[in-house]
Scaffold this motif. Structure first.
Motif, short mmCIF file in Angstrom:
data_model
loop_
_atom_site.label_atom_id
_atom_site.label_comp_id
_atom_site.label_asym_id
_atom_site.label_seq_id
_atom_site.Cartn_x
_atom_site.Cartn_y
_atom_site.Cartn_z
N ALA A 258 1.01 -1.27 -0.06
CA ALA A 258 -0.06 -0.05 -0.11
C ALA A 258 0.73 1.33 -0.15
O ALA A 258 0.55 2.09 -0.51
N GLY A 259 1.80 1.28 0.79
CA GLY A 259 2.94 2.44 0.94
C GLY A 259 3.52 2.75 -0.37
O GLY A 259 3.37 3.99 -0.97
N THR A 260 4.27 1.82 -1.09
CA THR A 260 4.81 1.94 -2.16
C THR A 260 3.60 2.44 -3.52
O THR A 260 4.15 3.27 -4.16
N THR A 261 2.74 1.57 -3.36
CA THR A 261 1.58 2.15 -4.50
C THR A 261 1.17 3.50 -4.35
O THR A 261 1.22 4.23 -5.25
N MET A 262 0.76 3.98 -3.29
CA MET A 262 0.53 5.53 -2.85
C MET A 262 1.47 6.34 -3.10
O MET A 262 1.10 7.32 -3.89
N ALA A 263 2.83 5.99 -2.64
CA ALA A 263 3.86 7.01 -2.92
C ALA A 263 4.28 7.04 -4.50
O ALA A 263 4.65 8.11 -5.23
N SER A 264 3.99 6.03 -4.96
CA SER A 264 4.28 5.86 -6.72
C SER A 264 3.57 6.94 -7.39
O SER A 264 3.46 7.44 -8.47
N GLY A 265 1.92 6.67 -7.00
CA GLY A 265 0.88 7.31 -7.70
C GLY A 265 1.19 8.89 -7.33
O GLY A 265 1.02 9.68 -8.15
N ILE A 266 1.52 9.36 -6.21
CA ILE A 266 1.80 10.67 -5.81
C ILE A 266 2.80 11.24 -6.61
O ILE A 266 2.66 12.17 -7.05
N ALA A 267 4.12 10.41 -6.71
CA ALA A 267 5.24 10.88 -7.40
C ALA A 267 4.89 11.16 -8.99
O ALA A 267 5.27 11.93 -9.64
N PHE A 268 4.02 10.12 -9.62
CA PHE A 268 3.77 10.25 -10.92
C PHE A 268 2.96 11.80 -11.19
O PHE A 268 3.16 12.36 -11.93
N LEU A 269 1.86 11.75 -10.22
CA LEU A 269 1.12 13.03 -10.27
C LEU A 269 1.97 14.42 -10.03
O LEU A 269 1.69 15.36 -10.88
#
Length: 59
Positions: A15-26
């Protein structure tokens, strides 16, 4: 099914890596910033997952 520390760790890391990856992409971060944010998000998620597993076991 009971949630142990190992399951809490795995789900929290996911969950942490998925959320951080999405935020970094945005935010359109550069590669080094992306790696740092995903690793920090993974560590925070893993910590939260273990804490949730311990709290659920104590109830």
């Amino acid at each position: 099914m009971r949630m142990g520390k190992d399951i809490g760790l795995a789900l929290g890391m996911l969950a942490g890596t998925t959320m951080a990856s999405g935020i970094a992409f945005l935010l359109g971060l550069e590669p080094f910033s992306l790696i740092c944010s995903v690793s920090i998000g993974g560590a925070a998620g893993a910590t939260a997952g273990i804490a949730a597993a311990v709290l659920m076991k104590s109830e």
